[in-house]
Write an enzyme that holds these catalytic residues in place. Structure first.
Site, PDB file in Angstrom:
ATOM      1  N   THR A 216      24.867  49.099  36.495  1.00 29.30           N
ATOM      2  CA  THR A 216      23.837  49.287  35.466  1.00 29.30           C
ATOM      3  C   THR A 216      22.633  48.421  35.790  1.00 29.30           C
ATOM      4  O   THR A 216      21.474  48.851  35.659  1.00 29.30           O
ATOM      5  CB  THR A 216      24.400  48.890  34.079  1.00 29.30           C
ATOM      6  OG1 THR A 216      25.677  49.469  33.932  1.00 29.30           O
ATOM      7  CG2 THR A 216      23.497  49.338  32.957  1.00 29.30           C
ATOM      8  N   GLU A 430      57.274  27.374  36.215  1.00 32.13           N
ATOM      9  CA  GLU A 430      55.985  27.262  36.931  1.00 32.13           C
ATOM     10  C   GLU A 430      56.153  26.519  38.258  1.00 32.13           C
ATOM     11  O   GLU A 430      55.510  26.866  39.257  1.00 32.13           O
ATOM     12  CB  GLU A 430      54.925  26.561  36.066  1.00 32.13           C
ATOM     13  CG  GLU A 430      54.589  27.272  34.761  1.00 32.13           C
ATOM     14  CD  GLU A 430      54.261  28.747  34.926  1.00 32.13           C
ATOM     15  OE1 GLU A 430      53.806  29.156  36.015  1.00 32.13           O
ATOM     16  OE2 GLU A 430      54.475  29.511  33.973  1.00 32.13           O
ATOM     17  N   HIS A 433      57.307  29.028  40.753  1.00 31.58           N
ATOM     18  CA  HIS A 433      56.189  29.836  41.277  1.00 31.58           C
ATOM     19  C   HIS A 433      55.418  29.044  42.336  1.00 31.58           C
ATOM     20  O   HIS A 433      55.072  29.578  43.399  1.00 31.58           O
ATOM     21  CB  HIS A 433      55.194  30.162  40.145  1.00 31.58           C
ATOM     22  CG  HIS A 433      55.591  31.317  39.282  1.00 31.58           C
ATOM     23  ND1 HIS A 433      55.900  32.546  39.786  1.00 31.58           N
ATOM     24  CD2 HIS A 433      55.690  31.444  37.932  1.00 31.58           C
ATOM     25  CE1 HIS A 433      56.182  33.376  38.782  1.00 31.58           C
ATOM     26  NE2 HIS A 433      56.060  32.727  37.649  1.00 31.58           N
ATOM     27  N   ASP A 507      55.637  38.708  35.297  1.00 40.38           N
ATOM     28  CA  ASP A 507      55.862  38.582  36.749  1.00 40.38           C
ATOM     29  C   ASP A 507      56.502  39.857  37.298  1.00 40.38           C
ATOM     30  O   ASP A 507      56.158  40.317  38.392  1.00 40.38           O
ATOM     31  CB  ASP A 507      56.800  37.402  37.052  1.00 40.38           C
ATOM     32  CG  ASP A 507      56.264  36.094  36.492  1.00 40.38           C
ATOM     33  OD1 ASP A 507      55.042  35.990  36.345  1.00 40.38           O
ATOM     34  OD2 ASP A 507      57.085  35.200  36.198  1.00 40.38           O
TER      35      ASP A 507
HETATM   36  P1  ATP Z   1      30.669  48.683  34.441  1.00 39.61           P
HETATM   37  O1  ATP Z   1      31.178  49.534  35.544  1.00 39.61           O
HETATM   38  O2  ATP Z   1      31.763  47.974  33.699  1.00 39.61           O
HETATM   39  O3  ATP Z   1      29.695  49.372  33.531  1.00 39.61           O
HETATM   40  P2  ATP Z   1      28.562  47.508  35.987  1.00 39.61           P
HETATM   41  O4  ATP Z   1      28.938  47.647  37.407  1.00 39.61           O
HETATM   42  O5  ATP Z   1      27.585  48.492  35.452  1.00 39.61           O
HETATM   43  O6  ATP Z   1      29.857  47.447  35.091  1.00 39.61           O
HETATM   44  P3  ATP Z   1      26.712  45.589  35.049  1.00 39.61           P
HETATM   45  O7  ATP Z   1      26.829  46.013  33.615  1.00 39.61           O
HETATM   46  O8  ATP Z   1      25.506  46.035  35.776  1.00 39.61           O
HETATM   47  O9  ATP Z   1      28.016  46.036  35.794  1.00 39.61           O
HETATM   48  O10 ATP Z   1      26.823  44.012  35.176  1.00 39.61           O
HETATM   49  C1  ATP Z   1      27.118  43.172  34.078  1.00 39.61           C
HETATM   50  C2  ATP Z   1      26.393  41.869  34.238  1.00 39.61           C
HETATM   51  O11 ATP Z   1      26.914  41.165  35.361  1.00 39.61           O
HETATM   52  C3  ATP Z   1      24.920  42.028  34.527  1.00 39.61           C
HETATM   53  O12 ATP Z   1      24.181  42.107  33.346  1.00 39.61           O
HETATM   54  C4  ATP Z   1      24.599  40.768  35.307  1.00 39.61           C
HETATM   55  O13 ATP Z   1      24.389  39.692  34.423  1.00 39.61           O
HETATM   56  C5  ATP Z   1      25.877  40.485  36.051  1.00 39.61           C
HETATM   57  N1  ATP Z   1      25.815  41.028  37.419  1.00 39.61           N
HETATM   58  C6  ATP Z   1      26.619  41.965  37.956  1.00 39.61           C
HETATM   59  N2  ATP Z   1      26.312  42.192  39.235  1.00 39.61           N
HETATM   60  C7  ATP Z   1      25.281  41.390  39.533  1.00 39.61           C
HETATM   61  C8  ATP Z   1      24.498  41.174  40.700  1.00 39.61           C
HETATM   62  N3  ATP Z   1      24.739  41.839  41.842  1.00 39.61           N
HETATM   63  N4  ATP Z   1      23.497  40.268  40.631  1.00 39.61           N
HETATM   64  C9  ATP Z   1      23.256  39.588  39.505  1.00 39.61           C
HETATM   65  N5  ATP Z   1      23.954  39.745  38.375  1.00 39.61           N
HETATM   66  C10 ATP Z   1      24.963  40.631  38.366  1.00 39.61           C
END
Ligand code: ATP
Length: 610
Positions: A216, A430, A433, A507
């Site tokens: 995203t 533990e 493990h 486990d």
């Molecule tokens: P999902 O598949 O669960 O929707 P996603 O792959 O879309 O997850 P994001 O929602 O884009 O993941 O990421 C969540 C948060 O993690 C982002 O808002 C950011 O803060 C952090 N994050 C993830 N990847 C990066 C990256 N490559 N660089 C910087 N921040 C990141």
């Protein structure tokens, strides 16, 4: 050129139809009331005894049985003064249906003209009014619900204006994905240039990767980089049980995208919209919605400035039609970050936060194998929160270490009271493990062993892979199974068969799941051989015979590793005992402390510690 405002206000529900409908119901009710209750001056109401006396005294010339027999209206032979009011008629209430035919006959024989209210038409009118009012009320409720759903749906597809603050510089790592998407940025920034040269930009881009890897974020950063709006939707926004709602939402989304072009439409959790058609648990409505999406994508001109992006971590679930050229034909992998990527992501999230000079983000990147971008962002945020709680003005290594424990092992549950006997059981489990892990799984790095109640567990021996691994040898996976069974092995050796505890439940889940994948997916069982039991490979669920063979091989694999774990515990019984005693004394042992105790009892060689 002034930039067009891209902010869309969600459509408001207009209240006038509701007001009109409510007013119409009220008018209808009033008319009905007037029809049923004509506006005549009211007669004085007296008790039934007074009315009976008037009847007995022959003072009544007419008696009208009204309101379905619940009210008697008597017209008097001569006017009377009742409560200072001159009246020619009096009324009395009687219980409904109390007046019988015998009463009517008696009153008639006394010379009273008896009439009975004809309830037929009035009753029918009343019934009609009730039905009409009910229909109006139900109509108003349905109208309001439908309008609100519509308003919510259109509010979902609001375009986020190009945020110059979020660009590809805010995305750490993911360099291959960024390179794959660079032409999308050029296209969105200048679609005319593509048009002039007859070049076609990919219509749809599918981002594939585990949750939290920044899919995203990438879509938003692309839009920010190209200076265009992004409309974010989720696959589940289109799943509705109501017929036609899903496809209407797809049309709404496409319409909004055309209005905003050039823009990015990003659909998260795309598998719930673009899933394979004809799957057993897929409803007809979902298929219609997917068809509508395909139609909308096909209907768009090649260069109309809309780039569709979608994210999923279940690419295998998608319908093949979705991946056809002209639809989501470019697949961009967004994998788990490597050590270099993790360092970059940590730097992105560290920017603007005050860190102690001792904090080494490169080292932290090495210690966080398997962490996604979201995990790393969360880790630094937790460290910042802990620094605030400790009233510090800088984030230190100690804060990061506490945050790591909180993220990996869970929050300490100080309210859980564990008795001395149970503490010993947990400590032995533990310690088992830890020692089996050190011997059978030397490629993993020990992080910490604890018998504190944290998260959902009462103790943990936490190991993490030492470095990024892309393939796992059979010996490593067998070692992981043995390590998972080390707790139960220690219980067996120290407490005996009848005293083993429920502590091994999770486990066994871990061990069975690894063993099943080894047998059914990776061809690591001599018994089953090089055959995959995956339904995709088998063209459906595997046969009962293959399933039986898989189950048998899984059981043999787990039994062999359970024996191995038990023999490691027996061989290093003194080390396990010493570790358990130290745990009972100190609750938490760091990796160097464990190595020291284990080394002193012949478990070695000690590995580098986390
Ligand atoms: P999902 O598949 O669960 O929707 P996603 O792959 O879309 O997850 P994001 O929602 O884009 O993941 O990421 C969540 C948060 O993690 C982002 O808002 C950011 O803060 C952090 N994050 C993830 N990847 C990066 C990256 N490559 N660089 C910087 N921040 C990141």
């Amino acid at each position: 050129m002034p930039r067009r405002s891209t902010r869309q206000r969600p459509r408001k529900t207009r209240p006038w139809p509701i007001v009109v409908a409510i007013a119409a119901s009220l008018i209808l009710a009033l008319v009905a009331y007037r029809l049923l209750h004509p506006a005549t001056p009211p007669n004085p109401t007296v008790s039934f005894s007074e009315l009976a006396q008037a009847l007995a005294a022959h003072d009544v010339k007419e008696l009208h049985v009204n309101a379905g027999g619940a009210r008697l209206v008597a017209t008097l032979t001569a006017p009377r003064t009742i409560s200072g009011q001159r009246a020619t008629a009096i009324e009395a209430n009687v219980p409904p249906r109390a007046v019988t035919l015998t009463d009517l006959q008696q009153w008639s024989t006394r010379g009273v003209r008896v009439t009975v209210d004809d309830a037929g038409p009035a009753g029918a009118v009343e019934l009609l009014i009730q039905i009409l009012s009910l229909v109006t009320i139900v109509g108003v409720v349905i109208y309001v619900v439908v309008r609100q759903r519509g308003a919510v749906a259109s509010a979902r597809f609001v375009a986020t204006p190009p945020s110059r603050h979020l660009t590809l510089a805010d995305v750490g790592g993911a360099r291959e994905a960024r390179a794959d998407l660079s032409d999308v940025v050029t296209y969105l920034a200048n679609p005319e240039r593509y048009r002039a040269l007859g070049a076609r930009c990919p219509r749809g881009v599918l981002l594939v990767g585990p949750p939290g890897t920044g899919k995203t974020l990438l879509a938003r950063a692309l839009a920010g980089e190209a200076g265009c709006p992004v409309i974010v939707a989720a696959g589940s926004d289109f799943n509705e049980v109501y017929v036609g709602v899903g496809s209407r939402r797809v049309r709404q989304l496409a319409k909004r995208a055309r209005e905003q072009a050039p823009c990015i439409v990003f659909i998260d959790e795309f598998d719930s919209l673009g899933g394979r058609r004809g799957r057993p648990n897929r409803s007809g409505e979902e298929e219609v919605t997917l068809n509508q999406l395909l139609v909308e994508m096909d209907g768009m001109e090649a260069n109309d400035g809309v780039v569709w992006m979608a994210a999923t971590n279940r690419e295998d679930m998608l319908d093949p039609a979705v991946r056809r050229p002209g639809r989501f034909d470019r697949v961009v992998e967004v994998p788990l970050p490597t050590v270099v990527d993790r360092a970059e992501i940590l730097r992105v999230h560290a920017a603007g936060r005050p860190f102690d000079p001792d904090v080494d983000l490169e080292r932290l990147a090495q210690l966080t194998v398997g962490h996604t971008g979201a995990d790393l962002a969360n880790l630094l945020n937790e460290a910042a929160i802990i620094a605030v709680q400790h009233d510090c003005d800088r984030i230190t290594n100690a804060h990061i270490e506490q945050a790591r424990d909180k993220v990996l092992l869970g929050r300490v549950r100080s309210g859980v009271v564990v008795g001395e006997g149970e503490r010993r059981l947990i400590a032995i489990h533990e310690a088992g493990h830890a020692i089996v892990g050190l011997v059978a799984c030397p490629d993993d790095r020990l992080h910490k062993v604890t018998i504190e109640a944290r998260g959902r567990s009462l103790g943990a021996a936490h190991f993490a892979p030492e470095s990024d691994r892309h393939v796992h040898p059979r010996s490593y996976l067998e070692g992981v199974i043995a390590k998972a069974l080390g707790g139960r092995a220690a219980e067996l050796v120290f407490l005996g068969r009848d005293a083993v505890t429920t502590g091994a439940g999770a486990d066994l889940v871990q061990a069975t799941s690894i063993a099943r994948r080894m047998v059914a997916e990776f061809g690591m069982s001599d018994e089953v051989g090089l055959i995959s039991a995956d339904p995709a490979a088998q063209g459906g669920p595997p046969s009962a015979q293959l399933q039986g063979e898989v189950d048998h091989a899984v059981r043999s694999l787990i039994t062999a590793q359970a024996r191995r774990a038990e023999s490691i515990v027996r061989a290093h019984q003194r080390a396990v005992e010493a570790l358990a005693a130290a745990l009972i004394e100190r609750d938490v042992l760091t990796a160097p402390e464990v190595h020291e105790i284990a080394g002193a009892h012949g478990v070695g060689p000690a590995r580098l510690t986390a």
